[in-house]
Motif scaffolding. Structure first.
Motif, PDB file in Angstrom:
ATOM      1  N   GLN A 181       2.764  24.219-121.843  1.00 22.49           N
ATOM      2  CA  GLN A 181       4.115  24.723-122.088  1.00 22.49           C
ATOM      3  C   GLN A 181       4.967  24.420-120.865  1.00 22.49           C
ATOM      4  N   ILE A 182       5.816  23.400-120.993  1.00 24.60           N
ATOM      5  CA  ILE A 182       6.596  22.916-119.861  1.00 24.60           C
ATOM      6  C   ILE A 182       8.070  23.259-120.095  1.00 24.60           C
ATOM      7  N   ASP A 183       8.758  23.623-119.015  1.00 26.14           N
ATOM      8  CA  ASP A 183      10.143  24.116-119.144  1.00 26.14           C
ATOM      9  C   ASP A 183      11.153  22.968-119.237  1.00 26.14           C
ATOM     10  N   TRP A 184      10.998  22.171-120.272  1.00 26.12           N
ATOM     11  CA  TRP A 184      11.886  21.015-120.440  1.00 26.12           C
ATOM     12  C   TRP A 184      13.344  21.444-120.503  1.00 26.12           C
ATOM     13  N   ASP A 185      14.237  20.564-119.994  1.00 22.02           N
ATOM     14  CA  ASP A 185      15.679  20.828-120.074  1.00 22.02           C
ATOM     15  C   ASP A 185      16.212  20.451-121.443  1.00 22.02           C
ATOM     16  N   VAL A 186      17.334  21.088-121.801  1.00 24.78           N
ATOM     17  CA  VAL A 186      18.106  20.639-122.962  1.00 24.78           C
ATOM     18  C   VAL A 186      19.303  19.892-122.406  1.00 24.78           C
ATOM     19  N   ASN A 187      19.372  18.586-122.677  1.00 23.98           N
ATOM     20  CA  ASN A 187      20.422  17.769-122.065  1.00 23.98           C
ATOM     21  C   ASN A 187      20.836  16.649-123.013  1.00 23.98           C
ATOM     22  N   PRO A 188      21.770  16.980-123.926  1.00 22.69           N
ATOM     23  CA  PRO A 188      22.163  16.009-124.959  1.00 22.69           C
ATOM     24  C   PRO A 188      22.728  14.717-124.379  1.00 22.69           C
ATOM     25  N   GLU A 189      23.402  14.815-123.217  1.00 25.55           N
ATOM     26  CA  GLU A 189      23.982  13.594-122.635  1.00 25.55           C
ATOM     27  C   GLU A 189      22.877  12.641-122.176  1.00 25.55           C
ATOM     28  N   TYR A 190      21.924  13.178-121.453  1.00 24.73           N
ATOM     29  CA  TYR A 190      20.802  12.349-121.012  1.00 24.73           C
ATOM     30  C   TYR A 190      20.037  11.800-122.216  1.00 24.73           C
ATOM     31  N   LEU A 191      19.835  12.663-123.192  1.00 26.51           N
ATOM     32  CA  LEU A 191      19.055  12.247-124.357  1.00 26.51           C
ATOM     33  C   LEU A 191      19.717  11.076-125.080  1.00 26.51           C
ATOM     34  N   SER A 192      21.021  11.174-125.302  1.00 17.82           N
ATOM     35  CA  SER A 192      21.671  10.079-126.023  1.00 17.82           C
ATOM     36  C   SER A 192      21.750   8.827-125.165  1.00 17.82           C
ATOM     37  N   ALA A 193      21.909   9.005-123.847  1.00 21.99           N
ATOM     38  CA  ALA A 193      21.910   7.828-122.973  1.00 21.99           C
ATOM     39  C   ALA A 193      20.571   7.094-123.067  1.00 21.99           C
ATOM     40  N   TRP A 194      19.496   7.858-123.099  1.00 16.36           N
ATOM     41  CA  TRP A 194      18.159   7.255-123.221  1.00 16.36           C
ATOM     42  C   TRP A 194      18.000   6.579-124.578  1.00 16.36           C
ATOM     43  N   ALA A 195      18.364   7.336-125.632  1.00 17.08           N
ATOM     44  CA  ALA A 195      18.134   6.833-126.983  1.00 17.08           C
ATOM     45  C   ALA A 195      18.978   5.593-127.288  1.00 17.08           C
ATOM     46  N   GLU A 196      20.139   5.496-126.644  1.00 18.62           N
ATOM     47  CA  GLU A 196      21.048   4.389-126.949  1.00 18.62           C
ATOM     48  C   GLU A 196      21.012   3.291-125.905  1.00 18.62           C
TER      49      GLU A 196
END
Length: 487
Positions: free
Chosen positions: A278-293
DNA sequence: AGCCGCGTTGTGGGT
DNA sequence: AACCCACAACGCGGC
């Protein structure tokens, strides 16, 4: 002149010896050593009565969340089992209530000489079996249990691994490789009574359960695609075994969408056996979309994500690199977000492989060398020093010289201008500083790994390390040995 | 199927 | 011939 009273006669008939085989999971006549042991016992007890029983734990029926289809599968299986047993001159006796009470009744009324069953390692079953075993022991009744649900005796495998469940694949393979060949399968029971079967004293009792009794809402039943029962299971197995192409290709599941349902044992939902850190991952939509795109500013990462989005396939080491970058390496975003993106874009996505590999790469399960961090700069250089792969998928950067193409933000402005691609304008600056952030993330992983998982609930039966003396079966009383392994 | 810094060892050219 | 030196290659430990 002695008086014969009917009560006494009734008492006499109750004295008929009984052998119980307790069916639980292995609802079958073939490969059932416990059933074989029960039948063999009949040879030594003339006119003894075999009672193959199944106990419907009514409390469980009321509280356990089981779907209509699964209940139907059980009803099917019991009906098929009963049918097969009847062809051998016996039948299935379905008892209802809690197992301990049912055994109290049986031990009191049936003149039981032996109880046999197949071991079941689930927590509920272990607790139940220990209680039943104690009852039998107090009544002086012999119990024989057999490991036939699994290829190997789990306890033996555990002992070989210092009584700890292997949590890496290699460890699992090591343990199994030392266990030797699994026991050969047993032939089906085809005969129960050598003479004519004794009269069934409970002819109209202990009947099979019905869907209605199990409160099955029939409107929730799906199409009857997979009927339960040994007969149907053997038919399906035989049918599959004739499909040679399917069998020979089965080790390469990426070619076959219609595979056999996977086992869920490895991903047990038991909260005491949490497999995933159980790791305390961040919620970061900007980073996520930058990675995904593909706009993280790291050309190697962005090239891979571009290939994935455009072509639907990337090399498995490329998967490693971007998975590490999204999770523990750089962006500290949950592997579940990555899983969704891969599931959306990968032509070869398989939900189980995908989830397992994301847990592996994020060091959430199976793999734990979290300090092995892929560099978004140097990893790709080893196999592609000139960055041809980047040039192909990120044509904006195609004119960068090899010494800058993996980290174009370090190029002098003159070089950027000459390449026709200004970093920060035509291609993004790195969204994180890998050199710094990966060290911070290492500390976060360190903390997550140090965190002690919540302790197991009390009273949960637990495998304990068996002492060396216990290895000598003959020197240890059966009950003591049983307790040392199951209590 | 990690990366980095460090020390050791080997190599080749030059003095 | 002996030595220096830069550099590559390798192994190891720490993160």
């Amino acid at each position: 002149m002695r008086k014969i009273n009917p009560q006494g006669r009734a008492q006499m008939s109750q004295k008929q010896a009984t052998v119980i085989h307790w069916f639980r999971k292995g609802l079958r006549l073939h490969d059932n050593p416990a059933l074989i042991a029960a039948v063999e016992k009949l040879d030594t007890l003339p006119s003894a009565h075999l009672r193959p029983i199944f106990i419907l734990d009514t409390k469980l029926v009321e509280t356990y969340r089981v779907g209509a289809n699964r209940w139907r599968f059980l009803v099917d299986s019991l009906a098929d089992l009963d049918k097969s047993l009847r062809s051998l001159g016996t039948r299935l006796y379905v008892l209802r209530g809690d197992p301990v009470s049912q055994f109290k009744f049986a031990l009191k009324n049936w003149n039981v000489k032996l109880i046999t069953y197949e071991t079941d390692t689930e927590p509920y079953a272990r607790k139940r079996d220990v209680e039943v075993f104690k009852l039998a022991e107090e009544a002086g009744v012999e119990v024989k249990y057999f490991f036939s649900h699994t290829l190997y005796e789990p306890i033996v495998l555990l002992r070989q691994n210092k009584s700890e469940a292997p949590k890496t694949y290699q460890k699992f393979l090591d343990v199994v490789s030392k266990a030797g060949e699994p026991p050969a399968s047993k032939v089906a029971v085809t005969e129960v009574y050598k003479q004519s079967p004794p009269k069934d004293p409970d002819k109209d009792k202990y009947q099979l359960p019905t869907l209605r009794e199990l409160h099955v809402d029939e409107s929730k039943l799906g199409p009857h695609l997979y009927p339960g029962g040994e007969t149907e299971a053997l038919r399906r197995l035989t049918q599959v075994m004739t499909r040679k192409t399917y069998i020979s290709n089965f080790e390469k599941p990426n070619t076959s969408p219609n595979s056999i349902e996977p086992s869920t044992t490895v991903l047990s939902p038991d909260p005491n056996l949490l497999i995933c850190k159980q790791i305390d991952w961040d919620v970061n939509p900007e980073y996520l979309s930058a990675w995904a795109e593909g706009r993280t500013g790291y050309p190697f990462i962005d090239a891979i994500m571009t290939q994935l989005r455009k072509e639907g396939w990337i090399h498995h080491l490329a998967r490693h690199a971007v998975a590490c970058f999204l999770t523990r390496g750089d962006l500290w975003i949950s592997w579940e977000e990555g899983q969704l993106v891969f599931e959306e874009l990968l032509l070869d996505a398989d939900v189980y492989l995908n989830a397992g590999n994301w847990m592996w790469l994020s060091a959430s399960a199976f793999f734990h060398q979290y300090y092995r961090v892929y560099s978004p700069i140097v990893f790709g250089k080893k196999t592609d020093p000139h960055g041809e792969y980047i040039r192909k998928y990120l044509p904006k950067l195609a004119k960068y010289p090899p010494n800058y193409i993996y980290e174009p933000w370090t190029a002098p402005m003159s070089v950027q201008k000459a390449a026709g691609c200004i970093i920060g304008t035509d291609y993004p600056k790195p969204i994180v500083d890998h050199a710094k952030i990966h060290k911070v993330n290492l500390q976060r992983m360190n903390a997550a790994y140090k965190k002690v998982p919540s302790p197991p609930k009390k009273n949960t039966p637990k495998f304990t390390r068996a002492s060396r003396e216990d290895d000598d079966d003959s020197s240890v009383p059966f009950a003591k040995k049983f307790r040392s392994e199951f209590c």
